[in-house]
Design an enzyme around this catalytic site. Structure first.
Site, PDB file in Angstrom:
ATOM      1  N   ASP A   4      -2.927   0.826   1.100  1.00  0.00           N
ATOM      2  CA  ASP A   4      -2.021  -0.317   0.975  1.00  0.00           C
ATOM      3  C   ASP A   4      -0.642   0.159   0.508  1.00  0.00           C
ATOM      4  O   ASP A   4      -0.503   0.770  -0.547  1.00  0.00           O
ATOM      5  CB  ASP A   4      -2.593  -1.331  -0.015  1.00  0.00           C
ATOM      6  CG  ASP A   4      -1.972  -2.703   0.131  1.00  0.00           C
ATOM      7  OD1 ASP A   4      -0.747  -2.789   0.309  1.00  0.00           O
ATOM      8  OD2 ASP A   4      -2.713  -3.696   0.071  1.00  0.00           O
ATOM      9  N   SER A  20       0.539  -8.022   2.788  1.00  0.00           N
ATOM     10  CA  SER A  20      -0.796  -7.474   3.028  1.00  0.00           C
ATOM     11  C   SER A  20      -1.770  -8.490   3.607  1.00  0.00           C
ATOM     12  O   SER A  20      -2.854  -8.110   4.056  1.00  0.00           O
ATOM     13  CB  SER A  20      -1.375  -6.913   1.716  1.00  0.00           C
ATOM     14  OG  SER A  20      -0.609  -5.820   1.279  1.00  0.00           O
ATOM     15  N   ASP A  64      -1.036  -0.821   5.734  1.00  0.00           N
ATOM     16  CA  ASP A  64      -0.688  -2.164   6.187  1.00  0.00           C
ATOM     17  C   ASP A  64       0.825  -2.318   6.339  1.00  0.00           C
ATOM     18  O   ASP A  64       1.315  -3.002   7.220  1.00  0.00           O
ATOM     19  CB  ASP A  64      -1.248  -3.226   5.242  1.00  0.00           C
ATOM     20  CG  ASP A  64      -0.973  -2.928   3.771  1.00  0.00           C
ATOM     21  OD1 ASP A  64      -0.416  -1.855   3.444  1.00  0.00           O
ATOM     22  OD2 ASP A  64      -1.343  -3.763   2.929  1.00  0.00           O
ATOM     23  N   HIS A  65       1.564  -1.628   5.477  1.00  0.00           N
ATOM     24  CA  HIS A  65       3.028  -1.674   5.493  1.00  0.00           C
ATOM     25  C   HIS A  65       3.531  -0.539   4.618  1.00  0.00           C
ATOM     26  O   HIS A  65       2.747   0.141   3.952  1.00  0.00           O
ATOM     27  CB  HIS A  65       3.544  -3.017   4.951  1.00  0.00           C
ATOM     28  CG  HIS A  65       2.983  -3.342   3.578  1.00  0.00           C
ATOM     29  ND1 HIS A  65       3.404  -2.699   2.427  1.00  0.00           N
ATOM     30  CD2 HIS A  65       2.008  -4.197   3.185  1.00  0.00           C
ATOM     31  CE1 HIS A  65       2.722  -3.153   1.390  1.00  0.00           C
ATOM     32  NE2 HIS A  65       1.858  -4.057   1.821  1.00  0.00           N
ATOM     33  N   HIS A 119       8.380  -4.684   0.138  1.00  0.00           N
ATOM     34  CA  HIS A 119       7.791  -3.851   1.181  1.00  0.00           C
ATOM     35  C   HIS A 119       8.892  -3.329   2.098  1.00  0.00           C
ATOM     36  O   HIS A 119      10.020  -3.825   2.082  1.00  0.00           O
ATOM     37  CB  HIS A 119       6.785  -4.650   2.003  1.00  0.00           C
ATOM     38  CG  HIS A 119       5.601  -5.105   1.219  1.00  0.00           C
ATOM     39  ND1 HIS A 119       4.744  -6.093   1.659  1.00  0.00           N
ATOM     40  CD2 HIS A 119       5.112  -4.711   0.015  1.00  0.00           C
ATOM     41  CE1 HIS A 119       3.783  -6.282   0.770  1.00  0.00           C
ATOM     42  NE2 HIS A 119       3.992  -5.456  -0.236  1.00  0.00           N
TER      43      HIS A 119
END
Length: 525
Positions: free
Chosen positions: A95, A139, A401-402, A480
């Protein structure tokens, strides 16, 4: 004539500035012409280091690099695409683990020339992480993409792009629900399970089993707060305990006990509906096993266990750097080993989701040291999975996820402390750090708002495990990043994971390899 004279004066002024004595620790002065000096400032010839630069033996020779290149070619040529059907699929999610995170983390295992366990996988690609409504995702919507094969809106899980975040009505329409690859696996007779270092009801693992318009609806109290008492919405913990997919997961390991128990039954409980979903799990079958310590987890006899639920903290599992040696909480590697030991009993195979979830949370607080340490823990878990499985029949996929707005810069010398300062100072005469963030909560630690000057970051970053690193814009949490994230794969049909593709393509690729779902698979070709 006037313009030409001005240009001459500007050039003379620039030369004067560039030739002036530089502040202590700054890059060496430039005595060339303006254009050359501008180039030199972009790619400075830095002062000689105070100690010997660490180098690998032979790096200064042509033969070293040429042989390394030839070895990679030989390795690629020897790699034959595996076109067998995948019996098992394990998806690892780091993550918030962008490319700057993995690159910087190598320094913790011996140097930038080293490789994390998954960086040795034969096939890599890039996935585009944007959501239906946001350039930079969270997420929740990314979990929908890489697990369900459909993109949704930020903050939503297991629903399509029709559902707005915190919409209490549209998500009740089951036509908006999208199933995950875990359900596809179950429908094919396989087992499914999840492992995470976050709460098991957190955004990423929820994508395995939940359909929800708000990632924060982890217990009924949160639903009531937004939608009232009679909304008809099942919270995430409820869906894990009683839902179509959640109630059939064979292994569930992570944190988050508080979302499963009523506040009147436990001091750590957050529910208000009188339920104790943990006791309900234990009562459902005499062979269901609940554990809350690492010793109990390691002692589980998988051959006599019907389902395994491990909740090792009331909230997220602690950061590994904050975990004492005698801590009752397991590492991600320990949970991974036990999960694979259990799931390997399935004759039809399995799908297993494993998340290193606290990389992201450390980055949000600008705590680079802990984020990189969590990345190393994540790498250890993947190495354990490789050890315990056979790439002939098991597809391993690793991705994020990012990313985060995490920067790895400064022209540091080989062997220098990556958590230290860059070799030269900024234009204000103060040092700057190799690692920093575009935004986040550390801003005020490094910038004096009264004097309008930066503080010396070396007086703030002192070597503590929870050091915060500099950020450029004050925010409660860092944001993010919107850059593509890497995908690494090994095992059956792993060669399909090359290229640049939508994040929502990932579960379709896994399904193709294992003949899951109703889409195009190797079995339907």
């Amino acid at each position: 004539m006037f313009l030409r004279a001005n240009a001459v004066l500007i050039a003379i002024g620039l030369l004067f500035l560039l030739a002036s004595p530089s502040p202590s620790g700054a890059a060496p002065e430039c005595l060339r012409g303006p254009e050359q000096c501008r180039e030199r400032s972009m790619h400075p010839d830095l002062p000689e280091p105070k100690r010997t630069i660490r180098k690998v033996d032979g790096e200064e020779t042509n033969a070293f690099w040429r042989e390394q290149g030839m070895e990679f070619i030989r390795k690629q040529l020897a790699s034959e695409p595996n076109k067998r059907q995948a019996k098992n699929v394990i998806l690892f999610i780091g993550d918030g683990m962008g490319v700057t995170t993995t690159s910087a983390a190598r320094n913790l295992i011996g140097g930038e020339e080293k490789s994390l366990s998954f960086e040795n996988f034969p096939y890599t690609g890039l996935s585009k992480t944007y959501s239906v409504d946001k350039i930079v995702p969270d997420s929740a919507c990314t979990a929908t993409a890489y697990l369900c094969g459909v993109k949704g809106q930020e903050g939503t899980i297991g629903v399509n792009g029709v559902v707005n975040r915190t919409d209490c009505t549209s998500m009740l329409d089951e036509s908006t629900h999208v199933d995950s690859i875990a359900k596809w696996a179950m429908d094919a007779g396989k087992w499914a399970g999840l492992v995470t270092t976050t709460r098991v009801t957190h955004a990423s693992p929820s994508g395995v089993y939940a359909h929800i318009a708000e990632r924060d609806w982890e217990n009924d109290a949160e639903v009531i707060s937004d939608c009232g008492a009679d909304s008809g919405i099942q919270d995430i913990a409820y869906q894990l305990a009683r839902g179509e997919v959640g109630s059939k997961l064979k292994v569930i390991l992570g944190g988050g006990r508080k979302n499963f128990v009523d506040s009147t039954l436990s001091e750590e409980g957050k529910r208000t509906d009188g339920l104790d979903l943990i006791e309900e799990f234990k009562a459902a079958n005499a062979q269901n096993v609940f554990v809350d310590t690492v010793d109990d987890l390691m002692a589980v006899d998988v051959t006599t266990t019907q389902r395994l639920l491990g909740l090792f903290n009331y909230d997220h599992i602690q950061y590994r750097m904050e975990t004492a040696e005698d801590s009752p909480q397991p590492s991600l590697e320990q949970m991974t080993r036990k999960a694979i030991e259990y799931m390997s009993q399935s004759e039809q195979g399995y799908f297993l989701f494993i998340e290193g979830g606290r990389i992201d949370q450390a980055h949000h607080k600008n705590m680079a040291r802990m984020a990189l340490n969590e990345t190393i823990e994540f790498s250890k878990a993947i190495a354990a999975a490789q050890e315990l499985t056979n790439e002939e029949d098991t597809l391993l996929v690793v991705t994020a996820d990012h990313s985060h707005v995490f920067s790895y810069a400064g022209y540091g010398y080989r062997g220098e402390d990556i958590f230290g300062k860059a070799p030269v100072n900024g234009n204000d005469g103060k040092p700057y750090m190799v690692l920093s963030y575009a935004n986040g909560p550390s801003y005020e630690n490094f910038y004096d708002t009264e004097t309008k000057e930066r503080r010396d970051p070396t007086t703030v970053v002192t070597g503590a495990h929870d050091d915060q690193f500099p950020s450029g814009v004050p925010m409660y949490d860092d944001s993010h990043g919107g850059d593509d994230v890497a995908v690494y794969a090994v095992g059956p049909w792993s060669h399909l994971f090359t290229g640049v593709y939508e994040q929502s393509t990932i579960p379709h690729l896994m399904a193709y390899a294992a003949c899951l779902g109703e889409g195009h698979t190797m079995c339907s070709t």
